[in-house]
Write a protein that holds these residues in place. Structure first.
Motif, PDB file in Angstrom:
ATOM      1  N   VAL A   1       2.816   0.086  -1.434  1.00  0.00           N
ATOM      2  CA  VAL A   1       2.227  -1.215  -1.771  1.00  0.00           C
ATOM      3  C   VAL A   1       2.916  -2.301  -0.952  1.00  0.00           C
ATOM      4  O   VAL A   1       2.252  -3.180  -0.379  1.00  0.00           O
ATOM      5  CB  VAL A   1       2.354  -1.515  -3.284  1.00  0.00           C
TER       6      VAL A   1
ATOM      7  N   SER B   1      -3.619  -4.914  -4.228  1.00  0.00           N
ATOM      8  CA  SER B   1      -2.354  -4.282  -4.626  1.00  0.00           C
ATOM      9  C   SER B   1      -2.432  -3.874  -6.094  1.00  0.00           C
ATOM     10  O   SER B   1      -3.315  -4.290  -6.827  1.00  0.00           O
ATOM     11  CB  SER B   1      -1.177  -5.241  -4.416  1.00  0.00           C
ATOM     12  N   SER B   2      -1.485  -3.079  -6.502  1.00  0.00           N
ATOM     13  CA  SER B   2      -1.428  -2.657  -7.910  1.00  0.00           C
ATOM     14  C   SER B   2      -0.439  -3.513  -8.700  1.00  0.00           C
ATOM     15  O   SER B   2      -0.106  -3.169  -9.831  1.00  0.00           O
ATOM     16  CB  SER B   2      -1.020  -1.183  -7.979  1.00  0.00           C
TER      17      SER B   2
ATOM     18  N   TYR C   1       6.725   2.018  -5.202  1.00  0.00           N
ATOM     19  CA  TYR C   1       5.940   0.863  -4.741  1.00  0.00           C
ATOM     20  C   TYR C   1       6.091   0.614  -3.241  1.00  0.00           C
ATOM     21  O   TYR C   1       5.536  -0.344  -2.708  1.00  0.00           O
ATOM     22  CB  TYR C   1       6.336  -0.399  -5.525  1.00  0.00           C
TER      23      TYR C   1
END
Length: 158
Positions: free
Chosen positions: A77, A95-96, A74
């Protein structure tokens, strides 16, 4: 509460998300400055937010905040969340990450560890009090930081 980590690399190398607000209105930003310890007989987390950052308003308006840490995958991100402002765009939309409501604040489903903190103290870092001349360079073209100290009231681990 138990949390074992490499204390000096946790913020600097791993980074984290600082989040304040509630489900209806919150903001998050990537942080790489912070610390863990004890103060006034309480376990605490310390973080620093420039007064110019959008998250600064959320930190001032809320009694609780979270500091959450993520797996290495991550990192990109977190890079985006640290370089874009919630004033200008819906960062969460790009974002995820999946927001997760807590009793007093917010975190994200993907977090490995979330520290839930109750704000205890805030103070401006004043350039005139900085003893290391090299540190003053951090403020030659940008706003100063406010230091926030929060009591760690809960540690949520995946």
């Amino acid at each position: 509460m138990e949390f074992q980590t490499e204390i000096f690399s946790l913020f600097d190398k791993k980074w984290a998300l600082l989040t304040a607000g509630n489900k209806e209105n919150f903001n998050t930003m990537t942080i790489s400055w912070g610390g863990l310890g004890t103060l006034w007989g309480k376990p605490v987390a310390t973080t620093y937010v420039r007064t110019s950052r959008y998250t600064h308003d959320y930190m001032d308006q809320n009694d609780y905040f979270t500091i959450s840490f993520y797996p290495e995958e991550y990192k990109s991100v977190l890079g985006v969340l640290g370089s874009k402002s919630g004033r200008d765009m819906d960062k969460m939309h790009i974002s995820s990450l999946h927001a997760k409501e807590l009793e007093n604040s917010m975190t994200f489903e993907e977090a490995e560890v979330t520290l839930v903190c109750k704000k205890l103290f805030k103070q401006e870092l004043m350039v005139k009090n900085m003893l290391d001349e090299g540190v003053k360079a951090f403020y030659s073209e940008d706003a100063v930081h406010d230091m926030y100290i929060g009591q760690v009231v809960e540690i949520i681990k995946k």
